[in-house]
Design a protein around this motif. Structure first.
Motif, PDB file in Angstrom:
ATOM      1  N   PRO A   1      -8.860   9.056   5.160  1.00 40.12           N
ATOM      2  CA  PRO A   1      -9.101   8.003   6.161  1.00 40.12           C
ATOM      3  C   PRO A   1      -7.834   7.347   6.687  1.00 40.12           C
ATOM      4  O   PRO A   1      -7.849   6.740   7.744  1.00 40.12           O
ATOM      5  CB  PRO A   1      -9.964   6.982   5.409  1.00 40.12           C
ATOM      6  N   PHE A   2      -6.720   7.493   5.978  1.00 37.69           N
ATOM      7  CA  PHE A   2      -5.467   6.874   6.409  1.00 37.69           C
ATOM      8  C   PHE A   2      -4.577   7.826   7.202  1.00 37.69           C
ATOM      9  O   PHE A   2      -3.485   7.449   7.607  1.00 37.69           O
ATOM     10  CB  PHE A   2      -4.697   6.356   5.200  1.00 37.69           C
ATOM     11  N   ARG A   3      -5.033   9.055   7.450  1.00 37.18           N
ATOM     12  CA  ARG A   3      -4.189  10.026   8.151  1.00 37.18           C
ATOM     13  C   ARG A   3      -3.866   9.591   9.572  1.00 37.18           C
ATOM     14  O   ARG A   3      -2.838   9.964  10.123  1.00 37.18           O
ATOM     15  CB  ARG A   3      -4.874  11.400   8.206  1.00 37.18           C
ATOM     16  N   LYS A   4      -4.721   8.813  10.194  1.00 41.19           N
ATOM     17  CA  LYS A   4      -4.499   8.368  11.566  1.00 41.19           C
ATOM     18  C   LYS A   4      -3.343   7.373  11.651  1.00 41.19           C
ATOM     19  O   LYS A   4      -2.681   7.270  12.679  1.00 41.19           O
ATOM     20  CB  LYS A   4      -5.787   7.733  12.105  1.00 41.19           C
ATOM     21  N   VAL A   5      -3.081   6.646  10.583  1.00 44.88           N
ATOM     22  CA  VAL A   5      -2.055   5.609  10.618  1.00 44.88           C
ATOM     23  C   VAL A   5      -0.806   5.982   9.822  1.00 44.88           C
ATOM     24  O   VAL A   5       0.082   5.155   9.658  1.00 44.88           O
ATOM     25  CB  VAL A   5      -2.611   4.261  10.102  1.00 44.88           C
TER      26      VAL A   5
ATOM     27  N   MET B   1     -12.096   2.584   4.452  1.00 45.94           N
ATOM     28  CA  MET B   1     -10.693   2.507   4.064  1.00 45.94           C
ATOM     29  C   MET B   1     -10.506   1.652   2.806  1.00 45.94           C
ATOM     30  O   MET B   1      -9.685   1.975   1.943  1.00 45.94           O
ATOM     31  CB  MET B   1      -9.863   1.990   5.229  1.00 45.94           C
ATOM     32  N   ALA B   2     -11.283   0.576   2.674  1.00 40.85           N
ATOM     33  CA  ALA B   2     -11.197  -0.267   1.478  1.00 40.85           C
ATOM     34  C   ALA B   2     -11.687   0.489   0.247  1.00 40.85           C
ATOM     35  O   ALA B   2     -11.072   0.415  -0.834  1.00 40.85           O
ATOM     36  CB  ALA B   2     -12.001  -1.551   1.671  1.00 40.85           C
ATOM     37  N   LEU B   3     -12.784   1.225   0.390  1.00 42.55           N
ATOM     38  CA  LEU B   3     -13.292   2.035  -0.718  1.00 42.55           C
ATOM     39  C   LEU B   3     -12.288   3.120  -1.102  1.00 42.55           C
ATOM     40  O   LEU B   3     -12.053   3.388  -2.287  1.00 42.55           O
ATOM     41  CB  LEU B   3     -14.634   2.656  -0.327  1.00 42.55           C
ATOM     42  N   SER B   4     -11.670   3.726  -0.113  1.00 39.57           N
ATOM     43  CA  SER B   4     -10.667   4.743  -0.363  1.00 39.57           C
ATOM     44  C   SER B   4      -9.449   4.164  -1.083  1.00 39.57           C
ATOM     45  O   SER B   4      -8.930   4.755  -2.030  1.00 39.57           O
ATOM     46  CB  SER B   4     -10.257   5.382   0.970  1.00 39.57           C
TER      47      SER B   4
ATOM     48  N   ARG C   1     -14.153   3.072   9.545  1.00 41.06           N
ATOM     49  CA  ARG C   1     -14.474   1.651   9.415  1.00 41.06           C
ATOM     50  C   ARG C   1     -13.687   1.054   8.266  1.00 41.06           C
ATOM     51  O   ARG C   1     -13.238   1.752   7.362  1.00 41.06           O
ATOM     52  CB  ARG C   1     -15.964   1.479   9.197  1.00 41.06           C
ATOM     53  N   TRP C   2     -13.575  -0.265   8.279  1.00 41.65           N
ATOM     54  CA  TRP C   2     -12.753  -0.956   7.293  1.00 41.65           C
ATOM     55  C   TRP C   2     -13.271  -0.751   5.881  1.00 41.65           C
ATOM     56  O   TRP C   2     -12.499  -0.641   4.936  1.00 41.65           O
ATOM     57  CB  TRP C   2     -12.655  -2.451   7.630  1.00 41.65           C
ATOM     58  N   TRP C   3     -14.596  -0.667   5.703  1.00 41.80           N
ATOM     59  CA  TRP C   3     -15.140  -0.533   4.366  1.00 41.80           C
ATOM     60  C   TRP C   3     -14.862   0.856   3.779  1.00 41.80           C
ATOM     61  O   TRP C   3     -14.709   0.994   2.568  1.00 41.80           O
ATOM     62  CB  TRP C   3     -16.623  -0.887   4.327  1.00 41.80           C
TER      63      TRP C   3
END
Length: 188
Positions: free
Chosen positions: A170-174, A35-38, A31-33
């Motif tokens: 969390p960013f490994r997918k992109v 990724m933002a926290l990360s 979720r976006w939150w």
């Protein structure tokens, strides 16, 4: 077609069972939150390093210095250990978070040891103490690499890997994937 002239298919071994862009262990979309926290945690770790290396603004035992990154690795590492399904990756994360927290954060923070200076002015030179400690550390590291391979440093005890595997997960997918990126994996 004549059955005598048919050739059997050539069997080839591939070191990667999947294509470079496909990996089963990658996470789903977060979720976006999350990724933002990360991203906020990674930014805080960078600002802490930048402050301790260049700015020298605050004197705090944990925040806005190199220990900020280690605290972030501990918090996000506990989250990743809990969320990980693969038993090997979970054990590797436990070792990684424990080593970074213990050896990079708690031991230096709780029992600070100041490095001696070679040829310090107004005092005796300390060459034997300086070189003995450095030599013993070097050979101990060399022995560990000989016994366990280079992964003992980079995979099981480096804060760079710790921040990538915990905060960056969390960013490994992109992130950039593909045959071209796979061929460049050793350039770092």
């Amino acid at each position: 077609m004549n059955p005598d002239t048919q050739q059997e298919p050539l069997l080839a071994y591939s070191s990667r069972p999947n294509a470079a862009a496909h990996q089963d262990t990658l996470p789903g979309r977060y979720r976006w939150w999350v990724m933002a926290l990360s991203m906020a945690a990674f930014t805080l770790a960078f600002v802490g390093w930048f402050n301790e290396s260049w700015l020298y603004l605050f004197e705090n035992p944990i925040w806005l210095n190199r220990y900020t990154e280690y605290a972030i690795i501990l918090v996000f590492g506990l989250w990743r250990i809990r969320a990980e399904k693969n038993p090997y990756t979970r054990k590797r994360l436990i070792i990684l978070v424990t080593v970074v927290t213990g050896f990079w954060w708690l031991i230096p923070w709780l029992s600070p040891m100041f490095e001696s200076y070679a040829g310090y002015v107004w005092s005796q030179p300390v060459f034997p103490a300086l070189y003995t400690l450095g030599t013993l550390t070097f050979f101990l590291t060399l022995l560990l690499v000989f016994l366990f391979g280079r992964r003992i440093i980079c995979g099981f005890g480096c804060p760079c890997v710790g921040i990538r595997e915990t905060v960056g997960f969390p960013f490994r997918k992109v992130t950039l994937r593909g045959d071209w990126a796979w061929r460049l994996r050793h350039t770092k």
